[in-house]
Scaffold this motif. Structure first.
Motif, PDB file in Angstrom:
ATOM      1  N   CYS A   1       0.820  -1.223   0.000  1.00 42.00           N
ATOM      2  CA  CYS A   1       0.000   0.000   0.000  1.00 42.00           C
ATOM      3  C   CYS A   1       0.850   1.268   0.000  1.00 42.00           C
ATOM      4  N   ARG A   2       2.145   1.140  -0.174  1.00 42.21           N
ATOM      5  CA  ARG A   2       3.025   2.306  -0.044  1.00 42.21           C
ATOM      6  C   ARG A   2       2.754   3.356  -1.123  1.00 42.21           C
ATOM      7  N   ILE A   3       2.605   2.957  -2.369  1.00 44.14           N
ATOM      8  CA  ILE A   3       2.424   3.930  -3.454  1.00 44.14           C
ATOM      9  C   ILE A   3       1.112   4.702  -3.312  1.00 44.14           C
ATOM     10  N   PRO A   4      -0.055   4.054  -3.143  1.00 47.48           N
ATOM     11  CA  PRO A   4      -1.273   4.854  -2.953  1.00 47.48           C
ATOM     12  C   PRO A   4      -1.236   5.702  -1.692  1.00 47.48           C
TER      13      PRO A   4
ATOM     14  N   GLN B   1       1.456   7.205  -0.431  1.00 51.14           N
ATOM     15  CA  GLN B   1       2.257   8.384  -0.738  1.00 51.14           C
ATOM     16  C   GLN B   1       1.504   9.355  -1.636  1.00 51.14           C
ATOM     17  N   LEU B   2       0.743   8.827  -2.590  1.00 47.26           N
ATOM     18  CA  LEU B   2      -0.050   9.712  -3.445  1.00 47.26           C
ATOM     19  C   LEU B   2      -1.100  10.465  -2.631  1.00 47.26           C
ATOM     20  N   ALA B   3      -1.746   9.776  -1.694  1.00 45.72           N
ATOM     21  CA  ALA B   3      -2.743  10.438  -0.855  1.00 45.72           C
ATOM     22  C   ALA B   3      -2.096  11.503   0.022  1.00 45.72           C
ATOM     23  N   ILE B   4      -0.923  11.216   0.556  1.00 47.16           N
ATOM     24  CA  ILE B   4      -0.246  12.187   1.423  1.00 47.16           C
ATOM     25  C   ILE B   4       0.174  13.428   0.639  1.00 47.16           C
ATOM     26  N   VAL B   5       0.788  13.243  -0.529  1.00 48.17           N
ATOM     27  CA  VAL B   5       1.249  14.394  -1.299  1.00 48.17           C
ATOM     28  C   VAL B   5       0.066  15.227  -1.781  1.00 48.17           C
ATOM     29  N   ALA B   6      -1.043  14.574  -2.149  1.00 50.23           N
ATOM     30  CA  ALA B   6      -2.220  15.332  -2.579  1.00 50.23           C
ATOM     31  C   ALA B   6      -2.805  16.128  -1.421  1.00 50.23           C
TER      32      ALA B   6
END
Length: 338
Positions: free
Chosen positions: A45-48, A50-55
């Motif tokens: 689940c690392r990639i989704p 990180q995307l949620a955090i940066v957004a």
């Protein structure tokens, strides 16, 4: 100009740092609990994440407007919001899949009944597909609601929802039938992943079950794609529904002079030396007779359908070889008179 750029770089750095920290924590927990599969699965689940955090950080800090001197950043803000919603949906799908897989692995360690494991495997696989589909639909619906046009035409859509629902229901009757048939198969315990079934005279092993079709692997490695509604509306054979064991039978057409008792002893000797026989049952009987031959049936049990098929081949070959070498007069012959 410098401060927004620093904010953007800090956002990216914080995202990478949080992702790395979470991954390291999950890795350490997984190393301390080698028997728990949920932690290695959650690392996916690392990639989704990180995307949620940066957004989320970009929405909170909003450095793009000041870097690119945007007078109206509604487009960029909306795009980041869509990225946040999509990444949250992706993350939820990954987390649910990891938890369900961990639940299945845990169940496999606490039960020794292969039939119950196959049933739970089928149910969890179907549940994962249903939950993932629901999450995707909800995520797309929420993303569409962020558009002003979608909210504006909502009232007119509600007015015609009844007619559209009727038309869609008629058009998707087959699809909905397969959907509910898939749920019935998953939780009705009629067929499971790993079961040996006979469909339209073809024997195979259920390899995959989806909401619309089943994949049956045949003996020659061909795949038979069958709609799930077939297993609800039509009869089929399931050889492993309650127990994987099976009774194998071999039919031999022999001469009337065949020493049946000797053949019965030869069968038992060969079963004792065959690892495919489970030792439960065996028998040899004369089941029929014709003017020229007798029909001898040898039966024996095996642990699985595959073992039963191979045991049938072995015993047929060995009994014919025994009769050929020890009692050649027992093999079928054409009698003629002068």
């Amino acid at each position: 100009m410098l401060w927004p750029l620093i904010t953007l770089l800090a956002t990216v750095a914080a995202t990478l740092a949080i992702g790395w920290i979470v991954d390291q924590v999950l890795q350490r927990i997984a190393a301390g609990h080698p028997g728990a599969p949920v932690w290695p699965l959650l690392r996916g689940c690392r990639i989704p994440l990180q995307l949620a955090i940066v957004a989320a950080l970009l929405l909170a800090a909003n450095p793009l407007k000041r870097i690119f001197h945007l007078k109206n950043d509604n487009g960029a803000h909306h795009a980041i919001l869509l990225l946040l919603l999509a990444s949250l949906g992706w993350l939820t799908v990954r987390v649910v899949a990891a938890l369900l897989e961990a639940l299945l692995s845990r169940y496999e360690t606490v039960t020794d009944d292969p039939a119950r494991v196959q049933r739970v495997h089928t149910q969890i696989s179907m549940l994962r597909r249903v939950v993932s589909a629901v999450i995707v639909v909800v995520t797309i619906a929420v993303m569409l609601l962020t558009f002003a046009a979608m909210r504006t035409i909502g009232a007119s859509l509600l007015a015609s929802a009844g007619i559209i629902g009727i038309v869609a229901g008629i058009a998707a009757q087959s699809t909905l039938g397969n959907f509910f048939a898939g749920l019935q198969i998953a939780f009705g315990d009629t067929v499971r992943i790993g079961d040996t079934v006979v469909v339209d005279g073809q024997q195979g092993t259920v390899e995959e079950i989806t909401l619309s079709y089943l994949v049956v692997r045949l003996w020659d490695y061909r795949r038979l794609i069958v709609p799930v509604s077939y297993f609800v509306n039509r009869p089929f054979e399931n050889w492993t529904r309650r127990h994987p064991g099976l009774l194998a039978a071999v039919l031999l057409h022999l001469d009337h002079t065949t020493p049946v008792d000797d053949l019965r002893t030869a069968l038992r000797n060969r079963l004792d030396h065959n690892p495919l026989w489970d030792g439960a049952e065996w028998a040899l009987h004369v089941t029929d007779t014709t003017p020229s031959t007798i029909v001898v049936r040898a039966t024996m049990t095996a642990r699985t359908p595959d073992d039963a098929a191979q045991l049938r081949f072995d015993i047929r070959e060995q009994l014919i070889a025994y009769l050929r070498d020890e009692h050649p007069e027992s093999l079928p012959r054409l009698r003629t008179t002068d």
